[in-house]
Enzyme design. Structure first.
Site, PDB file in Angstrom:
ATOM      1  N   ASP A  64      -5.954  10.378 -10.647  1.00  0.00           N
ATOM      2  CA  ASP A  64      -6.113  10.129 -12.075  1.00  0.00           C
ATOM      3  C   ASP A  64      -5.363   8.858 -12.420  1.00  0.00           C
ATOM      4  O   ASP A  64      -4.621   8.322 -11.600  1.00  0.00           O
ATOM      5  CB  ASP A  64      -5.657  11.332 -12.914  1.00  0.00           C
ATOM      6  CG  ASP A  64      -4.154  11.595 -12.861  1.00  0.00           C
ATOM      7  OD1 ASP A  64      -3.525  11.243 -11.836  1.00  0.00           O
ATOM      8  OD2 ASP A  64      -3.621  12.158 -13.820  1.00  0.00           O
ATOM      9  N   TYR A  66      -2.832   5.903 -13.759  1.00  0.00           N
ATOM     10  CA  TYR A  66      -1.388   5.783 -13.973  1.00  0.00           C
ATOM     11  C   TYR A  66      -1.066   6.172 -15.413  1.00  0.00           C
ATOM     12  O   TYR A  66      -1.849   5.908 -16.328  1.00  0.00           O
ATOM     13  CB  TYR A  66      -0.935   4.351 -13.705  1.00  0.00           C
ATOM     14  CG  TYR A  66      -1.110   3.880 -12.277  1.00  0.00           C
ATOM     15  CD1 TYR A  66      -0.478   4.523 -11.228  1.00  0.00           C
ATOM     16  CD2 TYR A  66      -1.893   2.760 -11.985  1.00  0.00           C
ATOM     17  CE1 TYR A  66      -0.617   4.073  -9.916  1.00  0.00           C
ATOM     18  CE2 TYR A  66      -2.043   2.303 -10.675  1.00  0.00           C
ATOM     19  CZ  TYR A  66      -1.403   2.967  -9.656  1.00  0.00           C
ATOM     20  OH  TYR A  66      -1.548   2.525  -8.367  1.00  0.00           O
ATOM     21  N   PHE A  77      -5.805   3.011  -8.333  1.00  0.00           N
ATOM     22  CA  PHE A  77      -4.714   2.331  -7.628  1.00  0.00           C
ATOM     23  C   PHE A  77      -4.361   0.959  -8.209  1.00  0.00           C
ATOM     24  O   PHE A  77      -3.366   0.361  -7.806  1.00  0.00           O
ATOM     25  CB  PHE A  77      -5.003   2.199  -6.121  1.00  0.00           C
ATOM     26  CG  PHE A  77      -5.113   3.516  -5.418  1.00  0.00           C
ATOM     27  CD1 PHE A  77      -3.978   4.257  -5.107  1.00  0.00           C
ATOM     28  CD2 PHE A  77      -6.352   4.037  -5.068  1.00  0.00           C
ATOM     29  CE1 PHE A  77      -4.074   5.492  -4.474  1.00  0.00           C
ATOM     30  CE2 PHE A  77      -6.462   5.269  -4.433  1.00  0.00           C
ATOM     31  CZ  PHE A  77      -5.320   5.998  -4.127  1.00  0.00           C
ATOM     32  N   HIS A 186      -2.519  10.431   2.056  1.00  0.00           N
ATOM     33  CA  HIS A 186      -2.434   9.584   0.864  1.00  0.00           C
ATOM     34  C   HIS A 186      -1.377   8.493   1.073  1.00  0.00           C
ATOM     35  O   HIS A 186      -0.385   8.709   1.769  1.00  0.00           O
ATOM     36  CB  HIS A 186      -2.070  10.455  -0.342  1.00  0.00           C
ATOM     37  CG  HIS A 186      -2.285   9.798  -1.655  1.00  0.00           C
ATOM     38  ND1 HIS A 186      -1.345   8.964  -2.240  1.00  0.00           N
ATOM     39  CD2 HIS A 186      -3.341   9.826  -2.507  1.00  0.00           C
ATOM     40  CE1 HIS A 186      -1.809   8.534  -3.395  1.00  0.00           C
ATOM     41  NE2 HIS A 186      -3.014   9.030  -3.587  1.00  0.00           N
TER      42      HIS A 186
END
Length: 224
Positions: A64, A66, A77, A186
């Site tokens: 989701d 920031y 990202f 991740h």
């Protein structure tokens, strides 16, 4: 919410008429009116705007947006120039440097990737300020799953980069043998050393694109 246009609109128009989407639309509108939500409303669908469906070569799934001021702008990202590079992106840049020798840039804006056909899609497209994953239960995942199914239905070479378990859960939707699925832990500081570093997703992606007659991605983000 701003409208999605072009081929994405045609591919997803059935979703806009479903009850869950009407409820999602109302919920998101109310959230923006009554609390602080990121990204800015006009940026919610930037991933779709910047990477039209026919141009998609690579999909990078995030969770989701920031949730701190000035960070999110609709691409997973990515942060706007001038914003401190978040820890996960620091690790992405380190792997990119180790994989392809790219210089680590002074900013975290990944718009260049999006404009080359890298769909930077979060599974949830909005978030309340300071509350990660706060919009995970309002309907976004049903919508982004529909987008992933559209991509999985493209009968042409595509690369799906799935970092972390939530993204990897989408792999069952991707069954076309013409699609390359790259999985790893991740890039967050909590898991990057468990196999993200050394996974070489960028060179593997470009090798696959070139093997299928497609132009590779120029992953180098320039300084600003």
């Amino acid at each position: 919410m701003p409208a999605i246009s072009g081929e994405w609109e045609k591919a997803l128009q059935g979703e806009f008429r479903k009850p869950y989407y009407r409820k999602l639309f109302e919920t998101v509108g109310r959230e923006y009116r009554t609390t602080t939500v990121y990204p800015p409303a006009d940026d919610i669908f930037n991933a779709f705007h910047l990477t039209p469906l026919p141009d998609v070569k690579v999909v990078i799934l995030g969770q989701d947006p920031y949730h701190e001021p000035g960070q999110a702008h609709g691409l997973s990202f990515s942060v706007m120039p001038g914003v401190e590079i978040p820890p996960s992106l620091v690790n992405i840049y380190q792997e990119l440097h180790d994989d392809l020798g790219c210089k680590i840039p002074n900013n975290g804006c990944l718009t260049k990737w999006a404009e080359q056909g890298v769909l930077l899609l979060n599974t949830v497209l909005t978030v309340r300020a300071h509350r990660a994953f706060s919009h995970k239960d309002i309907g976004w995942q049903e919508f982004t799953d529909a987008a992933i199914r559209v991509l999985a239905g493209q009968d042409r070479p595509l690369v799906f980069i799935l970092w972390g378990k939530p993204a990897q859960q989408k792999a069952s939707m991707i069954t076309n043998p013409r699609h390359l699925i790259l999985k790893s832990p991740h890039p967050s500081p909590l898991s990057a050393y468990r196999g993200f570093f050394g996974s070489r997703p960028f060179s593997k992606t470009n090798a696959y694109l070139e093997a299928n007659g497609l132009t590779p991605i120029d992953w180098q983000i320039e300084d600003v």
